[in-house]
Enzyme design. Structure first.
Site, short mmCIF file in Angstrom:
data_model
loop_
_atom_site.label_atom_id
_atom_site.label_comp_id
_atom_site.label_asym_id
_atom_site.label_seq_id
_atom_site.Cartn_x
_atom_site.Cartn_y
_atom_site.Cartn_z
N SER A 124 11.10 101.33 22.96
CA SER A 124 11.04 102.42 23.93
C SER A 124 10.22 102.02 25.15
CB SER A 124 10.47 103.69 23.30
OG SER A 124 9.39 103.39 22.48
N HIS A 145 18.67 101.95 23.36
CA HIS A 145 17.56 102.88 23.16
C HIS A 145 18.08 104.26 22.76
CE1 HIS A 145 13.81 105.03 24.97
NE2 HIS A 145 13.69 104.85 23.68
N ASN A 195 12.05 107.81 30.32
CA ASN A 195 10.58 107.85 30.26
C ASN A 195 9.96 107.71 31.64
OD1 ASN A 195 9.97 108.49 27.67
ND2 ASN A 195 10.08 106.38 26.94
#
Ligand code: NAI
Length: 507
Positions: A124, A145, A195
């Protein structure tokens, strides 16, 4: 030509933790054979048991037939050692997030698997480029991912390192689609897409809390009213402040301490206190002694205000909403579609959509309201006036907003209020990501919808708000805060409308 995986693949999953088990389920459910391996054999055994229970509960909920579960389970085998990967078409690694352990695993795998086998990492936060650096064939290493829980979350980021073959990226993209997922292409850069783009959702909330502009519960309820499934504080509590802080810190470090990504002392002090969120019983909220926030009931709008020389400013869906309501009420008004701001003016008393300036920067008879992403239903909306504003004008501005169907909540007079500054910053971050070739606009939209459950993607918001509004918001915030946080993405600046006069003078 794009390489194809066979219809029925042999997939080898390494690591039987939360992610490895979830990925195994997804792959087996799609009809492929899976070997699941963990260096702790008992962990792999336990993962298979909990996976069987999860599938059984789908039978109980009538989502699957019992025979389908039996078939899925026959496709999953526990592997005794890595050597069992020799027949694999694809290896998906989901082991501990440690660069050296992962590099050494891939080096070993390369001595076992066939030349055509694709190697995927579910990392990640680590660089896919760095993970491939010791491989003989780094072009076959790719990031795949998945999000947690893998069987539920639709998004898969397909991440290319510097040496990854674009053909393999396409092959893995198509595979992810065939698994029922929503794949997006990303370049291996800190935080990949989700993210990274999500950072301002947390960072703006933490900045507002740091300045004591709003309480967590109020902030969350205002963000939910804007259409987000969860507010940032409750979401950070759910993720865990340790995890969330770690991701922010790793992005900060990976971007060579660019202050835009600076972690917050507010979150740091929660960590210091051991308030990790739901998992420790306390974060922003106390889960052991919950005290639900009573949302203020919407107050009915007063009688028609004493409007004189009423003008509707601006030319967007919010000014249209004001005009339509005034028509409904039979009120006479003028329009100023060329105005530099959006809202209402009645003899100098103004109600303005926030564009990054506080009410006190604009005047004592100005109230600013937050960006309403939704105009249907009676929704909470933040509103602010300056400290010097006479009380009568404040209550008058609240009444005006009620007449237009909002449930206004006065908050501290902060530039960009809450929703408006957060949306502008999410767009800004996404624009930088596109500028830097991390992803396309379309994939940024898909990733935020499917990976974060946001009500829209950053470029969908941008289409609606217009580049000029977003740039003005960011420039106004930058004027107040002066730092790197609000610097405007060059991608947005290149798309800003240049006034005629300036175009002339630069010819
Ligand atoms: P976890 O800690 O639940 O499981 C990791 C498993 O890998 C453990 O069972 C451990 O025994 C095993 N393992 C460690 N080193 C090994 C080795 N050399 N060979 C074989 N097995 C080994 O971890 P989790 O949460 O499943 O994460 C796995 C990966 O997925 C990490 O890279 C993480 O960053 C990533 N990820 C995690 C998400 C999450 O929400 N937990 C979401 C998306 C990605």
């Amino acid at each position: 030509m794009i390489r194809q995986f066979p219809q029925k693949m042999n997939v080898f999953v390494v690591g039987a933790g939360v992610m490895g088990a979830g990925i195994t389920q997804v792959v087996a459910q799609a009809g492929h054979s899976v070997h699941l391996y963990d260096e702790q054999q008992e962990v792999a055994g336990a993962a298979l048991e909990s996976l069987s229970r999860a599938l059984q509960s789908r039978v109980d909920r009538k989502k699957l037939e019992a025979h389908q579960v039996a078939e899925i389970l026959t496709r999953i085998q526990l592997a005794q050692n890595l050597a069992d990967a020799d027949q694999a078409h694809l290896v998906i690694e989901a082991i501990v997030e440690d660069i050296n352990v992962k590099i050494s695993l891939f080096e070993t795998l390369e001595t076992i698997v066939s030349r055509d086998c694709v190697l995927a990492t579910n990392t990640s936060s680590l660089s896919v480029t760095a993970l491939g650096r010791k491989l003989e064939h780094p072009e076959r290493l790719i990031g795949m991912h998945f999000f947690n829980p893998a069987p539920v979350m639709k998004l898969v980021e397909v991440i290319c390192g510097v040496q990854t073959s674009p053909k393999i990226a396409e092959q893995v993209y198509q595979l992810a689609e065939s698994l029922g997922k929503v794949p997006v292409h990303a370049k291996s850069t800190p935080g990949f897409i989700v993210n990274r783009i999500a950072r301002p959702f947390y960072a703006e909330a933490l900045a507002l809390l740091h300045e004591r502009m709003v309480e967590p519960a109020r902030l969350d309820s205002l963000m939910r009213a804007a259409g987000f499934r969860m507010g940032p504080c409750e979401l950070m509590d759910l993720i865990g402040h340790d995890t969330n802080y770690k991701v922010t810190s790793s992005l900060f470090e990976a971007n060579f301490y660019d202050r835009r990504y600076m972690p917050s002392v507010v979150q740091r002090s929660l960590l210091d206190a051991g308030f990790l969120g739901r998992k420790s019983g306390r974060g922003f909220y106390d889960y052991l002694n919950p005290r639900p926030l009573a949302d203020p009931e919407p107050t009915a709008a007063a009688q028609l205000p004493d409007w004189q020389n009423l003008t509707v400013h601006g030319n967007n869906r919010i000014s249209d909403h004001f005009a339509a309501r005034l028509d409904e009420l039979g009120v006479t008004y003028q329009k100023n579609p060329a105005s530099s701001w959006v809202g209402l003016d009645s003899d100098g008393r103004q109600l303005r959509l926030s564009s990054g300036q506080s009410a006190s920067q604009l005047g004592t008879l100005v109230a600013v309201f937050d960006l309403p992403l939704e105009l249907s239903g009676t929704r909470q909306l933040a509103m602010a006036v300056s400290r010097q504003t006479p009380r009568e004008f404040k209550s008058c501005a609240l009444d005006w907003l009620r007449l237009f169907g909002f449930n206004p909540l006065p908050v501290a007079d902060t530039p960009g209020l809450i929703v408006a500054r957060t949306i502008a910053m999410l767009i800004n971050e996404a624009a930088d990501a596109v500028q830097q070739g991390v992803c396309s606009e379309q994939d940024a939209n898909l990733a935020t919808r499917a990976g974060l459950n946001f009500p829209a993607g950053p470029f969908e918001w941008l289409d609606e708000l217009g580049v000029d509004y977003v740039v003005r918001m960011l420039e106004n915030l930058d004027r107040v805060y002066r730092g790197e946080r609000y610097r405007v993405s060059p991608w947005l600046l290149q798309r800003k409308n240049v006034p005629e006069s300036q175009t002339e003078s630069t010819r």
